[in-house]
Design a protein around this motif. Structure first.
Motif, short mmCIF file in Angstrom:
data_model
loop_
_atom_site.label_atom_id
_atom_site.label_comp_id
_atom_site.label_asym_id
_atom_site.label_seq_id
_atom_site.Cartn_x
_atom_site.Cartn_y
_atom_site.Cartn_z
N GLU A 105 0.81 -1.22 0.00
CA GLU A 105 0.00 0.00 0.00
C GLU A 105 0.84 1.27 0.00
OE1 GLU A 105 -2.24 -0.36 3.62
OE2 GLU A 105 -3.89 -1.40 2.65
N MET A 106 1.89 1.28 0.80
CA MET A 106 2.58 2.53 1.10
C MET A 106 3.87 2.77 0.33
SD MET A 106 0.52 3.92 3.18
CE MET A 106 1.45 5.31 3.79
N ALA A 107 4.59 1.74 -0.07
CA ALA A 107 5.92 1.93 -0.65
C ALA A 107 5.95 2.39 -2.10
CB ALA A 107 6.74 0.64 -0.49
N PRO A 108 5.00 1.98 -2.96
CA PRO A 108 5.13 2.38 -4.37
C PRO A 108 5.29 3.89 -4.55
CG PRO A 108 3.43 0.71 -4.16
CD PRO A 108 3.83 1.13 -2.75
N GLY A 109 6.31 4.26 -5.29
CA GLY A 109 6.57 5.67 -5.55
C GLY A 109 7.38 6.35 -4.47
N GLY A 110 7.72 5.63 -3.40
CA GLY A 110 8.51 6.21 -2.32
C GLY A 110 7.64 6.97 -1.34
N GLY A 111 8.29 7.68 -0.44
CA GLY A 111 7.57 8.50 0.52
C GLY A 111 7.03 7.75 1.71
N PHE A 112 7.61 6.60 2.01
CA PHE A 112 7.18 5.84 3.19
C PHE A 112 8.39 5.28 3.89
CE2 PHE A 112 5.81 1.69 5.08
CZ PHE A 112 5.02 2.21 6.08
N VAL A 113 8.47 5.51 5.18
CA VAL A 113 9.52 4.93 6.02
C VAL A 113 8.81 4.08 7.06
CG1 VAL A 113 11.43 5.38 7.61
CG2 VAL A 113 11.02 6.92 5.66
N TRP A 114 9.02 2.77 7.03
CA TRP A 114 8.38 1.92 8.00
C TRP A 114 9.05 2.06 9.36
CZ3 TRP A 114 9.62 -1.78 11.54
CH2 TRP A 114 8.53 -2.41 12.16
N ALA A 115 8.24 2.12 10.38
CA ALA A 115 8.70 2.08 11.76
C ALA A 115 7.51 1.66 12.61
CB ALA A 115 9.20 3.45 12.22
N PRO A 116 7.75 0.91 13.68
CA PRO A 116 6.62 0.57 14.53
C PRO A 116 6.09 1.84 15.18
CG PRO A 116 8.66 -0.01 15.60
CD PRO A 116 9.01 0.44 14.21
N SER A 117 4.85 1.81 15.51
CA SER A 117 4.25 3.02 16.03
C SER A 117 3.51 2.72 17.32
CB SER A 117 3.27 3.55 15.01
OG SER A 117 2.63 4.68 15.47
N PRO A 118 3.91 3.25 18.42
CA PRO A 118 5.10 4.06 18.66
C PRO A 118 6.32 3.22 18.96
CG PRO A 118 3.73 4.06 20.62
CD PRO A 118 3.01 3.25 19.57
N VAL A 119 6.15 2.08 19.60
CA VAL A 119 7.25 1.16 19.91
C VAL A 119 6.69 -0.25 19.81
CG1 VAL A 119 8.46 2.74 21.46
CG2 VAL A 119 6.76 1.18 22.38
N ILE A 120 7.57 -1.23 19.85
CA ILE A 120 7.10 -2.61 19.92
C ILE A 120 7.11 -2.99 21.40
CG2 ILE A 120 7.58 -5.00 19.29
CD1 ILE A 120 8.85 -3.89 16.70
N ASP A 121 5.94 -3.32 21.92
CA ASP A 121 5.80 -3.64 23.34
C ASP A 121 6.51 -4.94 23.70
OD1 ASP A 121 4.33 -1.35 23.86
OD2 ASP A 121 2.42 -2.34 23.40
N SER A 122 6.89 -5.07 24.95
CA SER A 122 7.69 -6.20 25.42
C SER A 122 6.94 -7.54 25.37
CB SER A 122 8.19 -5.95 26.84
OG SER A 122 7.10 -5.81 27.73
N ASP A 123 5.62 -7.52 25.33
CA ASP A 123 4.89 -8.80 25.30
C ASP A 123 4.61 -9.30 23.88
OD1 ASP A 123 3.07 -6.76 24.87
OD2 ASP A 123 1.44 -7.75 25.95
N VAL A 124 5.09 -8.58 22.87
CA VAL A 124 4.96 -9.06 21.49
C VAL A 124 6.00 -10.17 21.30
CG1 VAL A 124 5.23 -8.45 19.07
CG2 VAL A 124 4.12 -6.86 20.63
N PRO A 125 5.58 -11.35 20.83
CA PRO A 125 6.53 -12.45 20.66
C PRO A 125 7.66 -12.06 19.70
CG PRO A 125 4.28 -13.25 20.50
CD PRO A 125 4.20 -11.76 20.51
N PRO A 126 8.91 -12.27 20.12
CA PRO A 126 10.06 -11.88 19.30
C PRO A 126 10.05 -12.50 17.90
CG PRO A 126 10.78 -12.48 21.50
CD PRO A 126 9.32 -12.81 21.42
N GLU A 127 9.58 -13.75 17.78
CA GLU A 127 9.56 -14.38 16.46
C GLU A 127 8.60 -13.67 15.50
OE1 GLU A 127 6.98 -16.80 19.29
OE2 GLU A 127 8.99 -15.96 19.34
N ASN A 128 7.53 -13.07 16.03
CA ASN A 128 6.62 -12.31 15.19
C ASN A 128 7.30 -11.05 14.67
OD1 ASN A 128 4.98 -14.29 16.22
ND2 ASN A 128 3.35 -12.92 16.86
N VAL A 129 8.03 -10.39 15.53
CA VAL A 129 8.77 -9.19 15.13
C VAL A 129 9.83 -9.57 14.10
CG1 VAL A 129 10.27 -7.32 15.91
CG2 VAL A 129 8.34 -8.06 17.33
N GLU A 130 10.52 -10.67 14.35
CA GLU A 130 11.56 -11.12 13.43
C GLU A 130 10.98 -11.41 12.04
OE1 GLU A 130 15.12 -14.47 13.16
OE2 GLU A 130 13.66 -14.59 14.78
N ASN A 131 9.85 -12.08 11.98
CA ASN A 131 9.22 -12.37 10.68
C ASN A 131 8.78 -11.09 9.98
OD1 ASN A 131 9.49 -15.08 10.28
ND2 ASN A 131 7.31 -15.50 10.19
#
Length: 142
Positions: A105-131
């Motif tokens: 959705e966001m990358a075509p043509g540029g103008g998008f920088v992916w970043a989690p919003s606002p942070v990745i919480d500590s209870d999010v499984p690390p393997e999900n973040v890695e994938n």
């Protein structure tokens, strides 16, 4: 929006004009939590170059719609992926699928920088973040 336009917009316009007068190549990064959908054209008009984040849980902040309407006029930095979003909590595969959809959705043509919003919480499984990050590195570099 009317109050924002009456009170804040003129002051922000003056401030940003001054900054850009002193540093013409400066890129103005504007952080706003929640929905700024109704004032996004105003932010662009006064000189905001980068919006952070896209809080997808807020009214009107659909990434595809924002990209369609304002892509090429402002950079979207962060968001499109919420820190405790269902996709990060469910499974590594769901995290990767969501990341790919966001990039489609966001990358075509540029103008998008992916970043989690606002942070990745500590209870999010690390393997999900890695994938999700593996998907970002596979599909999201341009």
């Amino acid at each position: 929006p009317e109050l924002w336009r009456e009170v804040f917009k003129p002051r922000l316009a003056t401030l940003l004009a001054h900054i850009k007068g002193l540093a013409p190549h400066a890129h103005i990064f504007f952080h706003a939590c929640g929905s700024v959908y109704e004032i996004l054209p105003d932010l662009i008009e006064v000189g905001v170059d980068i919006l952070n984040p896209i809080q997808t849980s807020a009214v009107g902040m659909d990434p595809a719609e924002l990209k369609r309407k304002y892509g090429g006029r402002i950079v979207f930095w962060g968001g499109g992926s919420w820190a405790k979003a269902e996709f990060l909590m469910e499974s590594p595969g769901k995290a990767a699928d969501h990341m790919k959809a966001t990039l489609d959705e966001m990358a075509p043509g540029g103008g998008f920088v992916w970043a989690p919003s606002p942070v990745i919480d500590s209870d999010v499984p690390p393997e999900n973040v890695e994938n999700a990050l593996d998907t970002l590195f596979e599909y999201g570099l341009y």
